[in-house]
Structure formats: C-alpha cells, structure tokens
Design a protein around this motif. Structure first.
Motif, short mmCIF file in Angstrom:
data_model
loop_
_atom_site.label_atom_id
_atom_site.label_comp_id
_atom_site.label_asym_id
_atom_site.label_seq_id
_atom_site.Cartn_x
_atom_site.Cartn_y
_atom_site.Cartn_z
N PRO A 32 30.17 -57.13 -58.97
CA PRO A 32 31.24 -57.16 -59.50
C PRO A 32 31.83 -55.73 -60.49
O PRO A 32 30.87 -56.10 -61.35
CB PRO A 32 32.47 -58.26 -59.64
CG PRO A 32 31.58 -59.36 -59.27
CD PRO A 32 30.42 -59.17 -59.41
N THR A 33 32.29 -54.96 -60.61
CA THR A 33 32.29 -54.01 -61.39
C THR A 33 32.87 -53.70 -62.49
O THR A 33 31.41 -53.36 -63.33
CB THR A 33 33.71 -52.94 -60.78
OG1 THR A 33 32.94 -52.62 -59.01
CG2 THR A 33 33.45 -51.53 -61.36
N PRO A 34 33.69 -55.33 -62.73
CA PRO A 34 33.93 -55.47 -64.00
C PRO A 34 33.12 -55.96 -65.06
O PRO A 34 32.59 -56.15 -65.89
CB PRO A 34 35.53 -56.11 -64.28
CG PRO A 34 35.45 -56.54 -62.98
CD PRO A 34 34.69 -56.21 -61.94
N PRO A 94 30.15 -50.82 -55.01
CA PRO A 94 29.08 -49.94 -53.30
C PRO A 94 28.24 -48.15 -53.55
O PRO A 94 28.08 -47.91 -53.25
CB PRO A 94 30.32 -50.47 -52.94
CG PRO A 94 30.55 -51.41 -52.90
CD PRO A 94 31.04 -51.46 -54.99
N SER A 95 29.29 -47.64 -54.65
CA SER A 95 29.85 -46.10 -55.01
C SER A 95 28.59 -46.07 -55.82
O SER A 95 28.39 -45.47 -56.45
CB SER A 95 30.78 -46.21 -55.22
OG SER A 95 32.10 -45.95 -53.73
N MET A 96 28.34 -46.79 -56.66
CA MET A 96 26.90 -46.05 -57.41
C MET A 96 25.94 -45.51 -57.19
O MET A 96 25.49 -44.48 -57.93
CB MET A 96 26.78 -47.72 -57.99
CG MET A 96 25.56 -47.38 -59.19
SD MET A 96 25.18 -49.05 -59.77
CE MET A 96 23.75 -48.48 -61.09
N SER A 104 36.00 -43.94 -56.46
CA SER A 104 36.39 -45.66 -57.47
C SER A 104 35.95 -45.97 -58.28
O SER A 104 35.09 -44.35 -59.27
CB SER A 104 35.14 -46.30 -56.34
OG SER A 104 34.22 -45.86 -56.48
N GLY A 105 36.24 -46.42 -58.85
CA GLY A 105 35.37 -47.40 -60.36
C GLY A 105 36.40 -47.93 -60.52
O GLY A 105 37.75 -47.79 -60.87
N ILE A 106 36.78 -47.45 -62.54
CA ILE A 106 37.55 -47.96 -63.19
C ILE A 106 37.10 -47.29 -64.22
O ILE A 106 36.53 -46.64 -64.91
CB ILE A 106 36.98 -49.77 -63.73
CG1 ILE A 106 35.75 -49.90 -64.46
CG2 ILE A 106 37.01 -50.89 -62.64
CD1 ILE A 106 35.49 -50.98 -64.97
N CYS A 138 27.81 -39.53 -59.23
CA CYS A 138 27.60 -39.19 -60.46
C CYS A 138 27.61 -40.46 -61.92
O CYS A 138 29.17 -41.07 -62.13
CB CYS A 138 27.81 -37.41 -61.16
SG CYS A 138 27.09 -38.08 -62.44
N ASN A 139 27.04 -41.26 -62.17
CA ASN A 139 27.07 -42.82 -63.18
C ASN A 139 28.16 -41.97 -64.46
O ASN A 139 28.82 -43.50 -65.29
CB ASN A 139 26.36 -43.48 -63.01
CG ASN A 139 26.26 -44.34 -62.40
OD1 ASN A 139 25.15 -45.94 -62.02
ND2 ASN A 139 25.64 -43.64 -61.06
N TYR A 140 27.22 -40.82 -64.74
CA TYR A 140 28.46 -40.89 -65.86
C TYR A 140 29.23 -39.28 -65.68
O TYR A 140 30.96 -39.84 -66.29
CB TYR A 140 27.83 -39.16 -67.17
CG TYR A 140 27.92 -38.60 -68.04
CD1 TYR A 140 28.37 -39.65 -69.04
CD2 TYR A 140 28.47 -37.62 -68.15
CE1 TYR A 140 28.53 -39.72 -70.83
CE2 TYR A 140 29.32 -37.55 -69.41
CZ TYR A 140 29.43 -38.07 -70.52
OH TYR A 140 29.78 -37.93 -71.91
N CYS A 141 30.02 -38.54 -64.76
CA CYS A 141 30.02 -37.79 -64.90
C CYS A 141 31.51 -38.25 -63.70
O CYS A 141 32.44 -37.74 -63.45
CB CYS A 141 30.47 -36.25 -64.89
SG CYS A 141 30.10 -35.92 -63.25
N LEU A 142 31.33 -38.47 -62.85
CA LEU A 142 31.91 -39.54 -61.56
C LEU A 142 32.19 -39.18 -60.11
O LEU A 142 33.06 -39.23 -60.02
CB LEU A 142 33.31 -40.38 -61.94
CG LEU A 142 32.78 -41.17 -64.24
CD1 LEU A 142 34.23 -42.33 -63.96
CD2 LEU A 142 31.76 -42.59 -62.95
N ARG A 143 31.90 -37.36 -61.30
CA ARG A 143 31.26 -36.79 -59.66
C ARG A 143 31.22 -37.19 -58.33
O ARG A 143 29.99 -37.73 -58.17
CB ARG A 143 30.57 -35.09 -59.62
CG ARG A 143 31.04 -34.26 -58.81
CD ARG A 143 29.98 -33.45 -59.04
NE ARG A 143 30.78 -32.79 -60.46
CZ ARG A 143 30.62 -31.35 -60.89
NH1 ARG A 143 30.98 -30.41 -59.98
NH2 ARG A 143 30.58 -30.71 -61.78
#
Length: 553
Positions: free
Chosen positions: A120-122, A46-48, A209-211, A52-57
């Motif tokens: 799902p994220t996993p 949901p937060s994709m 969010s995320g792993i 930022c998909n690299y630094c996760l900012r």
C-alpha cells in the motif's frame, strides 16, 4: 523546525483543534497559499511505473505530448521524466530507497511494484520516513509540535490497527529497521500521522495519484461546506478560496466528497475521529439547500448556467422524498452494484431504477443520480457507436447537476465538464460537416439540433469559459487550461469566421453587454440546453427500454 504558516494566514487553536486562519481577506478563486516542499509526495503503487517518482508528472497524459519515462538503472522500479528529477529524487530519498527495492527483489524474486508484493502507498511512504530519519528514532513530522496521529482512535479499531501493523512491519523489514517493540511503536505512530494528515492526489481524468503531506497544509480543518479547496499539480499543492474569506475566519476544506448523504459523509470521516458540525451536517441539508445560500451564485453569469434563479429557486419537488429515503437509495445503489466506479450498462440500469424517486422529484444534482449519468456518459465517450449520445448527457450534467453541486464556476470539476462538451462538439462537428452524423445517430432531435447549430462558435465560447474560469481556479500550467488555450488559439485563427469570432470575444469581455449576451444565448446556450433536454428521455429509453425507440428512430 516547526512549520510556518503561509503569508496571509496564521496557525491557531479552537473548537476543532489546530487550525489555519486568514489574516487578510480572500476573494473567491484567489490563491491563499502554495505548498511546493512537501514532507512526502509519491505516486501510489499501481501508478509507480507511469508517474515520475519525483515531480509526479504523469507519463501517459501531459497535454499533447506524452512524457517519456525512464526507469532507474539500479532498481528498475522508480521511473523519471528526466535526469533533473532523477538526480533530485536520488538526493532526497532514492539513494536509500533504491537499495530497499533491490532487497525486495532479492527476497521475493519480484519488484516492489509487482503484485502480490505491491505494498500500500502508506507503507512505501512510511519506508521513506524510516530511511531518512535515523532508523525511525527521530520524529520527521516536527518533534517539537508533532502532527495529529489519532493514535488512540486507530488502536481502538482492531481491524484497522491490525492492517496498520502489517504495513508498518513490511516497511520496517524492507527499510532495514530493526524489528523490536520500540521501533514498531514509533513506526506505527508515523503511519498513523501519515494516514491522518496526508492528502490523496487521485484524479482519474489525468491519471494523477498518490499522497501529499505538508505539515502546514495539514493544519487546514474539514467542513462539508468549505470556504477553500486544494488543487494538485505535480509536486505542488495550491490552496484557493472557494468563497469569500474574511480576516480572522478559519480556512476549511472538505476531506471527502461532500455531496453525498450525511451518513455516507460520516463514514468517510470515520478514520479522522471527529464528527463534522457544519450546517450541511447539523441541519442535514441537501445540495440544493446548500446552493441556495451560496455567496458565489452571481459568479455564474459567465458560465453554462447563467440563469441565477436555477440556484435560488430550483424547479424541484421534494414533497415525495425525504433525506432518509435519499440515504437509503444511496446505500442500496452501491450495495447492489459492484463499485462506485462501475461503468457497466447493467450497473447503470440498477442505479437508474433505484434513483426513480429522485428523477420524479427532478432532483438531478442529488447523489447517486449525477454519478449514474456521469459513469454512463464516460463509458459512451470512448464508444464508437455511442459517443454522439454522450453529448446530451455531458450538456445535462454541466447545466443541471454540476452547478448545484459546485456553485463556484471556477471549480476544476466544473471546468472539466465544459471541456468534455467542447471535445464532444469537435467530434460531432466533423460528423456533421461530412454528412456522417445521421448515419451514426438515429436520434432525430440530436441530429437536428447539431445541424442547426454553429458548433465552431459553440466550441469557441465554451473554451473562453474554460480559459476564464480555469485562470481563476487553477494554476496556469494545469493541463486542461493549457489544452483549452491551444484549442482556442487554433479556432480563432480559422479563416472566414471574423464576425462570429468577434461576437464571441465581445461576449467574453462583457457577458452582460446586451448584444453579446443575446448572441451567446442564441448561438451557444440555446443549443446546449436543447441537447441537454434530450438526456432524460435517452437515459429512460436505454436504461429502461433497452435501447428502444429513442435511439433507433
């Protein structure tokens, strides 16, 4: 290559399996290790599109300057805060992942991140593993010393294993891995390793969010009375000491919210397939009992709860309630409300009624009572009519609940609580100066307390607490800490406040100086405690009487 232990630590084996032990002493708040090269780091589905998909900012919350995110021109699914992150992600994984996202669109007519095709994220994490590791044949989690997978435990749980199988098959399909028995077996093992060793980066306040999975960090074992804690900042995880750690001592963190009743904690640990044997679990201790034995009580001399007797001799009465009753209350509360995060007034009323034995015992820090108050306060903060009433609740949480649940004053959650009070004081300060407060708030006690208080001085002192404790327990570029520093600089540059500012600064330098301490107690602590004292009657009035006499008078 096998993972290497960070400086000041060593890998070991013991009764809890593989572990990380200290090879030097660590003081509370000190940095044990930084992990900035994770095997996996990605936002949740949901937060994709907001991360930022690299630094996760997080794009929607970065201090005062929202980050502009731009989508990959190829897949339109992954977004980035700038070309540097986009290039780094392309090189590390997105070159292969971009083609996968395109296959999803071609197959389903929808993007990867759009329901009902939101995996799902996993599953996305597993797809990344499969895409970068020779079609899933080579073990990316260090083949010579593989991560714990709890494979047999997952297999024994038919429902969990079936769900994992669906996720693994989806990841294999979209990553282009051949669907055969050997490939599925390997993919399932990888997924089990991800489930067992990855950390959840969820922080509802910041949108994070995320792993995050780092093989060395995964060595740190669990305790419900941990001596360390993890903080996440973009693509980096930091491990800090929560308590004093001696050379040779095992470093532990809590995998779950450790302030919940024992049966709830055990359920939270179920998919890790071990039973915690920490003192909190063995002796079924409540949060007050754990707080009483904490070695960091004295650090609260520079906090919103500097009265250390509140920790050592809490004014509670447990004679009418048992731990078994508390567990029953907790379970019934969340059986009768929609979810733990339900902020509706109806859910709050249900919780408050069920928590009545805790209220009567004045066990305010025992769950689910703090969460009941927090959810209501959170709801009121953004409500035009009720924002003023959120202030007493925030003061109550910061003085009566959070210090018992988290004794170390540098813990991020406690720092956030102080920051919330600061922002609410800034809001009510404007209402007070404009004469609008009495029109917005019908509670005479709140209006009178704020009229008598120097809210600017209060904000300045609270910001010093945030900056001091945040500098101990968080990274320098933590958003909350950066914002506090900016607000403090602005406040201390206000004209006409030289004497007040000097007194606050003197207290911040030496909180035990008699004159500075008396100033803090009079100008900051007294009004905070006065506001906090209104919280129980406001809660009772709103949740039992239905917005009765207290908020109307």
């Amino acid at each position: 290559m096998p993972p290497t232990p960070p400086p000041g630590t060593a890998f070991s084996s013991g009764p809890h399996g593989r572990s990380l032990v200290a090879t030097q002493d660590f003081t509370p708040g000190s940095l044990i290790a930084t992990f900035s090269s994770p095997t996996l780091a990605l936002p949740d589905g949901p937060s994709m599109r907001t991360t930022c998909n690299y630094c996760l900012r997080v794009g929607s919350n970065e201090g005062f300057s929202p980050v502009s995110l731009k989508a990959c021109t190829g897949c339109k699914a992954a977004v980035y805060c700038g070309p540097t992150c986009q290039r780094a992600h392309w090189k590390s994984i997105h070159k292969a992942e971009c083609k996968m996202f395109a296959r999803v669109r071609e197959t389903t007519g929808k993007d990867w991140h759009v329901a009902p095709f939101l995996l799902p994220t996993p599953a996305r994490a597993l797809a990344q593993v499969l895409l970068t590791n020779d079609k899933g044949i080579r073990d990316p989690f260090d083949g010579s010393d593989p991560l714990e997978s709890n494979l047999e435990g997952f297999k024994a749980d038919e429902q969990v294993w079936g769900d994992f199988e669906l996720q693994a098959m989806a990841a294999m399909t979209y990553s282009g891995v051949s669907m055969n028995e050997d490939g599925l077996r390997v993919a399932m093992r990888f997924l089990c390793q991800i489930q067992t060793n990855a950390f959840n980066r969820l922080d509802a306040d910041t949108g994070m969010s995320g792993i995050f999975l780092d093989p060395a960090l995964a060595r740190v074992n669990h305790s419900c009375v941990p001596n360390a804690f993890i903080g996440f900042d973009k693509r980096t995880a930091t491990l800090r000491a929560e308590r004093p750690i001696k050379e040779g001592e095992e470093i532990t963190i809590s995998y779950i919210a450790n302030d919940k009743p024992r049966s709830i904690r055990r359920e939270g640990l179920r998919l890790y397939y071990f039973e915690c044997d920490c003192p909190r679990c063995v002796d079924d201790l409540d949060v007050y009992q754990v707080a009483q034995t904490s070695p960091v009580i004295s650090l609260n001399s520079f906090s919103l709860q500097p009265d250390l007797t509140k920790f050592r001799e809490p004014a509670i009465d447990k004679s009418g309630i048992s731990m078994n009753q508390i567990e029953i209350i907790y379970k019934v509360v969340y059986d009768q409300t929609k979810s733990e995060q339900d902020t509706s007034i109806e859910a709050a009323r249900t919780r408050w009624k069920l928590c009545k034995p805790l209220v009567e015992a004045k066990m305010w820090a025992v769950e689910p009572l703090p969460t009941t108050i927090l959810l209501l306060a959170t709801n009121w903060q953004t409500n035009y009519k009720w924002a003023v009433y959120a202030l007493p609740l925030a003061c109550f949480l910061a003085t009566q609940c959070d210090p018992i649940k988290l004794v170390a004053p540098f813990m991020p959650w406690r720092i956030k609580g102080v920051m919330i009070i600061t922002k609410l004081l800034a809001f009510t300060g404007e209402l007070t100066s404009s004469g609008e407060l009495a029109k917005r708030c019908t509670h005479e006690g709140i209006v009178g307390a704020l009229a008598m208080a120097d809210q600017v001085t209060m904000c300045q002192a609270l910001l010093h607490i945030v900056v001091h404790q945040g500098s101990i327990g968080a990274a320098e570029d933590w958003d909350v800490l950066k914002e506090a520093k900016m607000m403090l600089k602005d406040l201390e540059s206000l004209p006409g406040r030289v004497d007040e500012s000097k007194m606050v600064q003197a207290w911040a330098r030496d909180p035990e100086d008699p004159q500075a301490k008396a100033f803090f107690e009079s100008e900051v602590l007294k009004p905070v405690n006065t506001l906090a004292s209104f919280a129980p009657e406001i809660l009772e009035d709103v949740l039992v009487q239905g917005q009765g006499s207290v908020v109307r008078r």
